[in-house]
Design a protein around this motif. Structure first.
Motif, PDB file in Angstrom:
ATOM      1  N   ILE A  14       5.482   5.467  -9.728  1.00  0.00           N
ATOM      2  CA  ILE A  14       4.209   5.990 -10.236  1.00  0.00           C
ATOM      3  C   ILE A  14       3.180   4.875 -10.219  1.00  0.00           C
ATOM      4  O   ILE A  14       3.394   3.820 -10.810  1.00  0.00           O
ATOM      5  CB  ILE A  14       4.359   6.487 -11.701  1.00  0.00           C
ATOM      6  CG1 ILE A  14       5.425   7.571 -11.774  1.00  0.00           C
ATOM      7  CG2 ILE A  14       3.050   7.017 -12.259  1.00  0.00           C
ATOM      8  CD1 ILE A  14       6.616   7.181 -12.562  1.00  0.00           C
ATOM      9  N   PHE A  15       2.060   5.114  -9.533  1.00  0.00           N
ATOM     10  CA  PHE A  15       0.948   4.164  -9.641  1.00  0.00           C
ATOM     11  C   PHE A  15      -0.101   4.785 -10.554  1.00  0.00           C
ATOM     12  O   PHE A  15       0.005   5.947 -10.925  1.00  0.00           O
ATOM     13  CB  PHE A  15       0.392   3.794  -8.264  1.00  0.00           C
ATOM     14  CG  PHE A  15      -0.404   4.885  -7.587  1.00  0.00           C
ATOM     15  CD1 PHE A  15      -1.781   4.951  -7.745  1.00  0.00           C
ATOM     16  CD2 PHE A  15       0.206   5.834  -6.790  1.00  0.00           C
ATOM     17  CE1 PHE A  15      -2.534   5.941  -7.117  1.00  0.00           C
ATOM     18  CE2 PHE A  15      -0.531   6.828  -6.157  1.00  0.00           C
ATOM     19  CZ  PHE A  15      -1.899   6.888  -6.328  1.00  0.00           C
ATOM     20  N   GLU A  16      -1.110   4.032 -10.940  1.00  0.00           N
ATOM     21  CA  GLU A  16      -2.124   4.354 -11.951  1.00  0.00           C
ATOM     22  C   GLU A  16      -1.500   4.148 -13.341  1.00  0.00           C
ATOM     23  O   GLU A  16      -0.560   4.852 -13.739  1.00  0.00           O
ATOM     24  CB  GLU A  16      -2.686   5.776 -11.847  1.00  0.00           C
ATOM     25  CG  GLU A  16      -3.721   5.963 -10.746  1.00  0.00           C
ATOM     26  CD  GLU A  16      -5.002   5.139 -10.945  1.00  0.00           C
ATOM     27  OE1 GLU A  16      -5.330   4.769 -12.088  1.00  0.00           O
ATOM     28  OE2 GLU A  16      -5.672   4.855  -9.942  1.00  0.00           O
ATOM     29  N   SER A  17      -2.070   3.204 -14.076  1.00  0.00           N
ATOM     30  CA  SER A  17      -1.491   2.873 -15.383  1.00  0.00           C
ATOM     31  C   SER A  17      -1.469   4.090 -16.318  1.00  0.00           C
ATOM     32  O   SER A  17      -0.523   4.251 -17.095  1.00  0.00           O
ATOM     33  CB  SER A  17      -2.251   1.708 -16.018  1.00  0.00           C
ATOM     34  OG  SER A  17      -3.622   2.023 -16.158  1.00  0.00           O
ATOM     35  N   GLY A  18      -2.480   4.954 -16.227  1.00  0.00           N
ATOM     36  CA  GLY A  18      -2.505   6.137 -17.103  1.00  0.00           C
ATOM     37  C   GLY A  18      -1.338   7.068 -16.803  1.00  0.00           C
ATOM     38  O   GLY A  18      -0.687   7.603 -17.722  1.00  0.00           O
ATOM     39  N   ALA A  19      -1.050   7.252 -15.514  1.00  0.00           N
ATOM     40  CA  ALA A  19       0.079   8.108 -15.130  1.00  0.00           C
ATOM     41  C   ALA A  19       1.386   7.469 -15.583  1.00  0.00           C
ATOM     42  O   ALA A  19       2.307   8.154 -16.051  1.00  0.00           O
ATOM     43  CB  ALA A  19       0.066   8.330 -13.619  1.00  0.00           C
ATOM     44  N   GLY A  20       1.455   6.150 -15.466  1.00  0.00           N
ATOM     45  CA  GLY A  20       2.651   5.423 -15.921  1.00  0.00           C
ATOM     46  C   GLY A  20       2.844   5.601 -17.425  1.00  0.00           C
ATOM     47  O   GLY A  20       3.965   5.800 -17.905  1.00  0.00           O
ATOM     48  N   LEU A  21       1.735   5.550 -18.175  1.00  0.00           N
ATOM     49  CA  LEU A  21       1.835   5.731 -19.633  1.00  0.00           C
ATOM     50  C   LEU A  21       2.381   7.115 -19.974  1.00  0.00           C
ATOM     51  O   LEU A  21       3.244   7.271 -20.836  1.00  0.00           O
ATOM     52  CB  LEU A  21       0.465   5.537 -20.290  1.00  0.00           C
ATOM     53  CG  LEU A  21      -0.046   4.097 -20.381  1.00  0.00           C
ATOM     54  CD1 LEU A  21      -1.447   4.063 -20.975  1.00  0.00           C
ATOM     55  CD2 LEU A  21       0.897   3.227 -21.225  1.00  0.00           C
ATOM     56  N   LEU A  22       1.873   8.122 -19.268  1.00  0.00           N
ATOM     57  CA  LEU A  22       2.362   9.487 -19.541  1.00  0.00           C
ATOM     58  C   LEU A  22       3.836   9.624 -19.187  1.00  0.00           C
ATOM     59  O   LEU A  22       4.595  10.273 -19.906  1.00  0.00           O
ATOM     60  CB  LEU A  22       1.564  10.510 -18.726  1.00  0.00           C
ATOM     61  CG  LEU A  22       0.293  11.043 -19.363  1.00  0.00           C
ATOM     62  CD1 LEU A  22      -0.323  12.119 -18.474  1.00  0.00           C
ATOM     63  CD2 LEU A  22       0.568  11.622 -20.759  1.00  0.00           C
ATOM     64  N   TYR A  23       4.221   8.991 -18.084  1.00  0.00           N
ATOM     65  CA  TYR A  23       5.627   9.067 -17.666  1.00  0.00           C
ATOM     66  C   TYR A  23       6.520   8.424 -18.737  1.00  0.00           C
ATOM     67  O   TYR A  23       7.551   8.972 -19.117  1.00  0.00           O
ATOM     68  CB  TYR A  23       5.809   8.369 -16.313  1.00  0.00           C
ATOM     69  CG  TYR A  23       7.221   8.499 -15.778  1.00  0.00           C
ATOM     70  CD1 TYR A  23       7.619   9.632 -15.073  1.00  0.00           C
ATOM     71  CD2 TYR A  23       8.164   7.491 -15.995  1.00  0.00           C
ATOM     72  CE1 TYR A  23       8.926   9.764 -14.607  1.00  0.00           C
ATOM     73  CE2 TYR A  23       9.464   7.606 -15.528  1.00  0.00           C
ATOM     74  CZ  TYR A  23       9.844   8.740 -14.828  1.00  0.00           C
ATOM     75  OH  TYR A  23      11.133   8.873 -14.376  1.00  0.00           O
ATOM     76  N   TYR A  27       0.811  -1.221   0.000  1.00  0.00           N
ATOM     77  CA  TYR A  27       0.000   0.000   0.000  1.00  0.00           C
ATOM     78  C   TYR A  27       0.847   1.276   0.000  1.00  0.00           C
ATOM     79  O   TYR A  27       0.348   2.359  -0.275  1.00  0.00           O
ATOM     80  CB  TYR A  27      -0.969  -0.015   1.198  1.00  0.00           C
ATOM     81  CG  TYR A  27      -1.916  -1.184   1.087  1.00  0.00           C
ATOM     82  CD1 TYR A  27      -3.129  -1.054   0.423  1.00  0.00           C
ATOM     83  CD2 TYR A  27      -1.567  -2.445   1.589  1.00  0.00           C
ATOM     84  CE1 TYR A  27      -3.976  -2.141   0.273  1.00  0.00           C
ATOM     85  CE2 TYR A  27      -2.397  -3.542   1.440  1.00  0.00           C
ATOM     86  CZ  TYR A  27      -3.600  -3.387   0.781  1.00  0.00           C
ATOM     87  OH  TYR A  27      -4.431  -4.461   0.621  1.00  0.00           O
ATOM     88  N   LEU A  28       2.140   1.100   0.295  1.00  0.00           N
ATOM     89  CA  LEU A  28       3.036   2.262   0.205  1.00  0.00           C
ATOM     90  C   LEU A  28       3.321   2.582  -1.261  1.00  0.00           C
ATOM     91  O   LEU A  28       3.599   3.718  -1.625  1.00  0.00           O
ATOM     92  CB  LEU A  28       4.364   1.986   0.931  1.00  0.00           C
ATOM     93  CG  LEU A  28       4.268   1.667   2.424  1.00  0.00           C
ATOM     94  CD1 LEU A  28       5.642   1.279   2.970  1.00  0.00           C
ATOM     95  CD2 LEU A  28       3.706   2.865   3.181  1.00  0.00           C
ATOM     96  N   HIS A  29       3.240   1.553  -2.104  1.00  0.00           N
ATOM     97  CA  HIS A  29       3.504   1.745  -3.535  1.00  0.00           C
ATOM     98  C   HIS A  29       2.214   2.046  -4.299  1.00  0.00           C
ATOM     99  O   HIS A  29       2.202   2.813  -5.248  1.00  0.00           O
ATOM    100  CB  HIS A  29       4.125   0.476  -4.139  1.00  0.00           C
ATOM    101  CG  HIS A  29       5.366   0.019  -3.451  1.00  0.00           C
ATOM    102  ND1 HIS A  29       6.560   0.672  -3.593  1.00  0.00           N
ATOM    103  CD2 HIS A  29       5.591  -1.016  -2.594  1.00  0.00           C
ATOM    104  CE1 HIS A  29       7.484   0.049  -2.869  1.00  0.00           C
ATOM    105  NE2 HIS A  29       6.918  -0.972  -2.249  1.00  0.00           N
ATOM    106  N   GLN A  30       1.145   1.377  -3.909  1.00  0.00           N
ATOM    107  CA  GLN A  30      -0.135   1.516  -4.612  1.00  0.00           C
ATOM    108  C   GLN A  30      -1.204   1.562  -3.528  1.00  0.00           C
ATOM    109  O   GLN A  30      -1.533   0.539  -2.925  1.00  0.00           O
ATOM    110  CB  GLN A  30      -0.342   0.319  -5.558  1.00  0.00           C
ATOM    111  CG  GLN A  30      -1.045   0.627  -6.880  1.00  0.00           C
ATOM    112  CD  GLN A  30      -2.539   0.947  -6.754  1.00  0.00           C
ATOM    113  OE1 GLN A  30      -3.109   0.997  -5.661  1.00  0.00           O
ATOM    114  NE2 GLN A  30      -3.175   1.190  -7.880  1.00  0.00           N
ATOM    115  N   PRO A  31      -1.746   2.750  -3.245  1.00  0.00           N
ATOM    116  CA  PRO A  31      -2.606   2.916  -2.065  1.00  0.00           C
ATOM    117  C   PRO A  31      -3.870   2.066  -2.058  1.00  0.00           C
ATOM    118  O   PRO A  31      -4.501   1.906  -1.020  1.00  0.00           O
ATOM    119  CB  PRO A  31      -2.950   4.413  -2.066  1.00  0.00           C
ATOM    120  CG  PRO A  31      -2.487   4.950  -3.359  1.00  0.00           C
ATOM    121  CD  PRO A  31      -1.501   4.009  -3.954  1.00  0.00           C
TER     122      PRO A  31
END
Ligand SMILES: N[C@@H](CCC(=O)N[C@@H](CS)C(=O)NCC(=O)O)C(=O)O
Length: 210
Positions: free
Chosen positions: A69-78, A51-55
């Protein structure tokens, strides 16, 4: 450049295999030609540190240098920020709006529908019928938008990765039957070598680990 790392589950039941969202990040990194490692986290007994990595106790998350970065969309942008292939400076706002549309307009409607499908719902009650109508109201417009287009923006981008992955799950339950342009678009997306590799490697992972 230090490697990117995608963290995903060490095991998932058979049904979601091939559809775990780490595939979005794998696909993007494959498209960009960026090497990456896969790390595993327990599916069955989620440790407190998860939960420290992905709440929300979910996967995937992406690590790179000192960032996570969690959330696949945020990961895609990164990932897109580290590649000229997946977002271009001239069309970045267009890619960003379509990435949000994939996750916030289409997946918002498709996810409740697929959960009902996963659970064997027969769509006879008013609640399920409303969810089905909600999904079709989105697909109808997507189909029209895709009528004359190969990709969501001028060139293939992270928005297409998100949209294709969202539509893939709908297609799995035959939800794209009446939407020929969505099906044609999806076919174009998943015939890319980067998707095929990402998909194969996710399936291989779950056929070999326990
Ligand atoms: N909005 C999140 C959703 C992540 C998500 O739903 N992950 C699934 C695997 S594809 C998961 O971890 N499911 C287990 C759970 O929700 O407990 C994202 O796009 O990263």
């Amino acid at each position: 450049m230090s490697n990117f790392t995608i963290t995903t589950f060490d095991w998932v039941p058979e049904l979601p295999r091939g559809y775990v969202r780490d595939i979005r990040l794998r696909w993007a990194l494959e498209e960009a030609g960026i090497p990456y490692d896969i790390e595993l986290t327990a599916f069955n007994e989620r440790e407190n540190t998860h939960y420290l990595h992905q709440p929300f106790g979910q996967v995937p998350w992406l690590s790179h240098e000192d960032k996570e970065i969690f959330e696949s969309g945020a990961g895609l942008l990164y990932i897109a920020e580290h590649s000229d292939e997946l977002i271009s400076t001239e069309n970045s706002s267009s890619v960003i709006q379509w990435l949000f549309a994939a996750l916030n307009s289409v997946e918002m409607a498709s996810l409740p529908w697929t959960i009902l499908k996963f659970s064997g719902d027969t769509f006879e009650n008013d609640g399920s019928k409303a969810i089905e109508r909600f999904l079709h109201s989105r697909l109808k417009h997507m189909n029209e938008y895709l009528r004359e287009r190969n990709w969501l923006t001028e060139q293939f981008s992270v928005a297409d990765i998100a949209m294709a992955d969202v539509l893939r799950l709908v297609d799995r339950f035959d939800g794209l039957k009446q939407y020929s342009y969505c099906r044609k678009y999806l076919e174009q997306c998943v015939s890319r070598a980067a998707f095929k590799k990402a998909y194969k490697e996710q399936l291989e992972l779950y056929s070999t680990v326990r």
